[in-house]
Write a protein that holds these residues in place. Structure first.
Motif, PDB file in Angstrom:
ATOM      1  N   ARG A 106      -8.396  12.235   2.241  1.00 57.22           N
ATOM      2  CA  ARG A 106      -7.330  11.192   1.728  1.00 57.22           C
ATOM      3  C   ARG A 106      -8.065  10.007   0.977  1.00 57.22           C
ATOM      4  O   ARG A 106      -8.196   8.892   1.575  1.00 57.22           O
ATOM      5  CB  ARG A 106      -6.826  10.648   2.989  1.00 57.22           C
ATOM      6  CG  ARG A 106      -5.926  11.779   3.710  1.00 57.22           C
ATOM      7  CD  ARG A 106      -4.422  11.916   2.971  1.00 57.22           C
ATOM      8  NE  ARG A 106      -3.831  10.776   2.910  1.00 57.22           N
ATOM      9  CZ  ARG A 106      -2.745  10.261   2.145  1.00 57.22           C
ATOM     10  NH1 ARG A 106      -2.563  11.216   1.189  1.00 57.22           N
ATOM     11  NH2 ARG A 106      -2.187   9.336   2.056  1.00 57.22           N
TER      12      ARG A 106
ATOM     13  N   ASP B  19       0.951  -1.085  -0.024  1.00 54.34           N
ATOM     14  CA  ASP B  19      -0.039   0.125  -0.084  1.00 54.34           C
ATOM     15  C   ASP B  19       0.837   1.120  -0.014  1.00 54.34           C
ATOM     16  O   ASP B  19       1.697   1.606   1.058  1.00 54.34           O
ATOM     17  CB  ASP B  19      -0.837   0.084   1.143  1.00 54.34           C
ATOM     18  CG  ASP B  19      -1.798   0.992   1.156  1.00 54.34           C
ATOM     19  OD1 ASP B  19      -1.752   2.142   0.585  1.00 54.34           O
ATOM     20  OD2 ASP B  19      -2.712   1.265   2.387  1.00 54.34           O
ATOM     21  N   PRO B  20       0.847   2.268  -1.166  1.00 48.86           N
ATOM     22  CA  PRO B  20       1.570   3.397  -1.135  1.00 48.86           C
ATOM     23  C   PRO B  20       1.352   4.154  -0.017  1.00 48.86           C
ATOM     24  O   PRO B  20       2.392   4.964   0.573  1.00 48.86           O
ATOM     25  CB  PRO B  20       1.205   3.910  -2.220  1.00 48.86           C
ATOM     26  CG  PRO B  20       0.465   2.973  -2.990  1.00 48.86           C
ATOM     27  CD  PRO B  20       0.101   1.720  -2.156  1.00 48.86           C
ATOM     28  N   ALA B  21       0.351   4.188   0.799  1.00 49.37           N
ATOM     29  CA  ALA B  21       0.050   4.947   1.751  1.00 49.37           C
ATOM     30  C   ALA B  21       0.657   4.710   3.188  1.00 49.37           C
ATOM     31  O   ALA B  21       0.901   5.280   4.046  1.00 49.37           O
ATOM     32  CB  ALA B  21      -1.561   5.269   2.030  1.00 49.37           C
ATOM     33  N   THR B  22       0.974   3.387   3.274  1.00 51.40           N
ATOM     34  CA  THR B  22       1.451   2.879   4.470  1.00 51.40           C
ATOM     35  C   THR B  22       2.898   2.251   4.638  1.00 51.40           C
ATOM     36  O   THR B  22       3.473   1.866   5.446  1.00 51.40           O
ATOM     37  CB  THR B  22       0.568   1.981   5.273  1.00 51.40           C
ATOM     38  OG1 THR B  22       0.254   1.040   4.133  1.00 51.40           O
ATOM     39  CG2 THR B  22      -0.943   2.508   5.327  1.00 51.40           C
TER      40      THR B  22
ATOM     41  N   LYS C 166       8.768   1.144  -2.595  1.00 50.60           N
ATOM     42  CA  LYS C 166       7.635   0.631  -2.956  1.00 50.60           C
ATOM     43  C   LYS C 166       7.699   0.676  -4.611  1.00 50.60           C
ATOM     44  O   LYS C 166       8.623   0.847  -5.411  1.00 50.60           O
ATOM     45  CB  LYS C 166       6.622   1.779  -2.921  1.00 50.60           C
ATOM     46  CG  LYS C 166       6.476   2.125  -1.164  1.00 50.60           C
ATOM     47  CD  LYS C 166       5.737   3.641  -1.190  1.00 50.60           C
ATOM     48  CE  LYS C 166       5.903   4.376   0.195  1.00 50.60           C
ATOM     49  NZ  LYS C 166       7.387   4.777   0.443  1.00 50.60           N
TER      50      LYS C 166
ATOM     51  N   GLN D 215       0.331  12.345  -3.470  1.00 49.92           N
ATOM     52  CA  GLN D 215       1.700  12.325  -2.688  1.00 49.92           C
ATOM     53  C   GLN D 215       2.401  11.109  -3.301  1.00 49.92           C
ATOM     54  O   GLN D 215       3.502  11.090  -3.575  1.00 49.92           O
ATOM     55  CB  GLN D 215       1.566  12.980  -1.306  1.00 49.92           C
ATOM     56  CG  GLN D 215       2.990  12.758  -0.961  1.00 49.92           C
ATOM     57  CD  GLN D 215       3.154  13.296   0.592  1.00 49.92           C
ATOM     58  OE1 GLN D 215       2.007  13.165   1.364  1.00 49.92           O
ATOM     59  NE2 GLN D 215       3.949  14.048   0.967  1.00 49.92           N
ATOM     60  N   GLU D 216       1.459   9.997  -2.732  1.00 48.81           N
ATOM     61  CA  GLU D 216       2.080   8.644  -2.825  1.00 48.81           C
ATOM     62  C   GLU D 216       2.266   8.252  -4.418  1.00 48.81           C
ATOM     63  O   GLU D 216       1.176   8.116  -5.056  1.00 48.81           O
ATOM     64  CB  GLU D 216       1.354   7.698  -1.974  1.00 48.81           C
ATOM     65  CG  GLU D 216       0.903   8.100  -0.760  1.00 48.81           C
ATOM     66  CD  GLU D 216       0.118   8.871  -0.426  1.00 48.81           C
ATOM     67  OE1 GLU D 216       0.261   9.582   1.054  1.00 48.81           O
ATOM     68  OE2 GLU D 216      -0.724   9.377  -1.090  1.00 48.81           O
ATOM     69  N   GLY D 217       3.359   8.188  -4.904  1.00 44.82           N
ATOM     70  CA  GLY D 217       3.631   7.957  -6.185  1.00 44.82           C
ATOM     71  C   GLY D 217       4.072   8.795  -7.003  1.00 44.82           C
ATOM     72  O   GLY D 217       4.715   8.899  -8.241  1.00 44.82           O
TER      73      GLY D 217
ATOM     74  N   TRP E 144      -2.184   3.960  -8.415  1.00 46.47           N
ATOM     75  CA  TRP E 144      -2.731   2.968  -7.462  1.00 46.47           C
ATOM     76  C   TRP E 144      -3.890   2.820  -7.228  1.00 46.47           C
ATOM     77  O   TRP E 144      -4.467   1.871  -6.536  1.00 46.47           O
ATOM     78  CB  TRP E 144      -1.725   2.790  -6.327  1.00 46.47           C
ATOM     79  CG  TRP E 144      -1.365   4.072  -5.645  1.00 46.47           C
ATOM     80  CD1 TRP E 144      -0.273   4.988  -5.896  1.00 46.47           C
ATOM     81  CD2 TRP E 144      -2.486   4.848  -4.707  1.00 46.47           C
ATOM     82  NE1 TRP E 144      -0.537   5.996  -4.926  1.00 46.47           N
ATOM     83  CE2 TRP E 144      -1.803   5.766  -4.185  1.00 46.47           C
ATOM     84  CE3 TRP E 144      -3.594   4.552  -4.346  1.00 46.47           C
ATOM     85  CZ2 TRP E 144      -2.294   6.720  -3.554  1.00 46.47           C
ATOM     86  CZ3 TRP E 144      -4.026   5.131  -3.488  1.00 46.47           C
ATOM     87  CH2 TRP E 144      -3.598   6.665  -3.098  1.00 46.47           C
TER      88      TRP E 144
ATOM     89  N   THR F 288       5.975   2.300  -6.820  1.00 45.18           N
ATOM     90  CA  THR F 288       5.879   3.484  -7.470  1.00 45.18           C
ATOM     91  C   THR F 288       7.242   4.355  -7.126  1.00 45.18           C
ATOM     92  O   THR F 288       7.492   5.317  -7.919  1.00 45.18           O
ATOM     93  CB  THR F 288       4.812   4.340  -6.603  1.00 45.18           C
ATOM     94  OG1 THR F 288       4.973   4.300  -5.251  1.00 45.18           O
ATOM     95  CG2 THR F 288       3.359   3.912  -7.193  1.00 45.18           C
ATOM     96  N   ASP F 289       8.139   3.647  -6.384  1.00 42.10           N
ATOM     97  CA  ASP F 289       9.517   4.385  -6.513  1.00 42.10           C
ATOM     98  C   ASP F 289      10.453   4.025  -7.543  1.00 42.10           C
ATOM     99  O   ASP F 289      11.648   4.271  -7.587  1.00 42.10           O
ATOM    100  CB  ASP F 289      10.149   3.981  -4.977  1.00 42.10           C
ATOM    101  CG  ASP F 289       9.599   4.531  -3.998  1.00 42.10           C
ATOM    102  OD1 ASP F 289       8.902   5.506  -4.126  1.00 42.10           O
ATOM    103  OD2 ASP F 289       9.701   3.983  -2.806  1.00 42.10           O
TER     104      ASP F 289
END
Length: 249
Positions: free
Chosen positions: A209, A64-67, A72, A171-173, A141, A74-75
Motif C-alpha cells: 500500500r 484521503d482516498p484511502a480513509t 470523495k 483501487q482508490e480512485g 492522488w 475521485t468519485d
C-alpha cells in the motif's frame, strides 16, 4: 527569546514591585512535521482542483482516498461524451496482447480489469503472458506518481518489445476513469493503463500500500521483485530490470 513587557513611567514599579504577572506560555516554533503536513494538504487540494471536471457547481471536499467514508473527489462522475473526449485526448496505447500462453505459475492468470484506453474488460494474465513485465502501481492522488510516470513512459520507449510496461491505477480512485485520463493527458503519458477497482491486480502481485510501487514480473508470470520506491529516470528502471529480470534494455 521572549521578552516580558514592563509598565512605562511608573517609579513605584522600580522601588516597590507589585504582584507578579501571570506567566505566559513561550511562543514555540511551529513543528517541522506539522508544517510539512500543511504543505502536503495544500498541494493535494491544488492537485484535485487542477484535475477536477470543469463546470461542476457543487462544492468539492477533499479527503484521503484511502480513509474517507463519504463522497470523495475521485468519485466525481462525468457524462459519456466527456469521457469519450478524455479518452481521445489521452491517446493511450492499447493494453498489451502478446498472444503467448499463460504460464502455469502466473499470479495474474484469470485476473481481469478495465483497460483505460477503451474501458473494456482486459484479461491481464493472458494479455501480458510470455514476456517480462514492469508493473507500475500509481494513482491520481499520488504526488510522486506525477513525477515518476513520465520516466516510466521513457523507459517503455527504450525497452521496446523486450519488456512490457503496464501502469495500474490503485483501487482508490479507479472507479473514475475520467480523472485518470485527465491526469495522464496533463503529464503527456500514453502508457497502457489498467484500472484496479477491486484490487485484484494488487492482490495477485502482493503489491504494498505504497504509491508509486513497481513490481517486476518474469515471463512465466511469477513475481521477481517488489520495489516500493520512486524511480528518477529510465536508467534506474533499466538497472532494476537487468538485476531482477536478467534483461538488458
Amino acid at each position: 527569546m521572549n521578552q516580558t513587557p514592563t509598565d512605562e513611567g511608573s517609579s513605584a514599579a522600580e522601588s516597590e514591585p507589585g504582584p507578579p504577572e501571570p506567566s505566559r506560555p513561550p511562543r514555540g516554533r511551529f513543528p517541522a512535521s506539522a508544517r510539512w503536513t500543511l504543505v502536503f494538504i495544500v498541494v493535494m487540494i491544488a492537485l484535485v482542483v487542477a484535475i477536477w471536471p470543469r463546470g461542476d457547481d457543487d462544492p468539492a471536499g477533499v479527503s484521503d482516498p484511502a480513509t474517507a467514508t463519504g463522497p470523495k473527489a475521485t468519485d466525481a462522475q462525468v457524462d459519456e461524451g466527456q469521457l469519450a473526449q478524455a479518452r481521445r485526448d489521452a491517446a493511450l496505447e492499447p493494453c498489451p496482447q502478446t498472444g503467448l500462453p499463460v504460464g502455469p505459475g502466473s499470479v495474474l492468470a484469470g485476473v481481469t480489469a478495465p483497460c483505460l484506453a477503451d474501458g473494456k474488460p482486459y484479461d491481464v494474465g493472458a494479455g501480458t503472458a510470455g514476456k517480462p513485465m514492469v508493473v507500475n502501481m500509481w494513482a491520481v492522488w499520488c504526488l510522486p506518481c506525477r513525477r515518476e510516470l513520465p520516466e516510466m513512459a521513457g523507459y517503455a520507449q527504450r525497452a521496446g518489445d523486450k519488456v512490457t510496461v503496464l501502469a495500474v491505477h490503485a483501487q482508490e480512485g479507479a472507479q473514475n476513469p475520467y480523472l485518470a485520463l485527465r491526469f495522464l493527458t496533463e503529464n503527456n503519458v500514453h502508457l497502457p493503463v489498467v484500472m484496479d477497482p477491486d484490487a485484484r491486480i494488487a492482490g495477485a502481485l502482493k503489491a504494498p500500500r505504497v504509491f508509486p510501487s513497481t513490481i517486476l514480473v518474469r515471463a512465466d508470470g511469477t513475481v521477481a521483485k517488489v520495489l516500493p520506491q520512486v524511480f528518477d529516470d529510465p536508467d534506474q528502471i533499466a538497472a532494476a530490470v537487468r538485476q531482477y529480470l536478467g534483461v538488458t534494455t
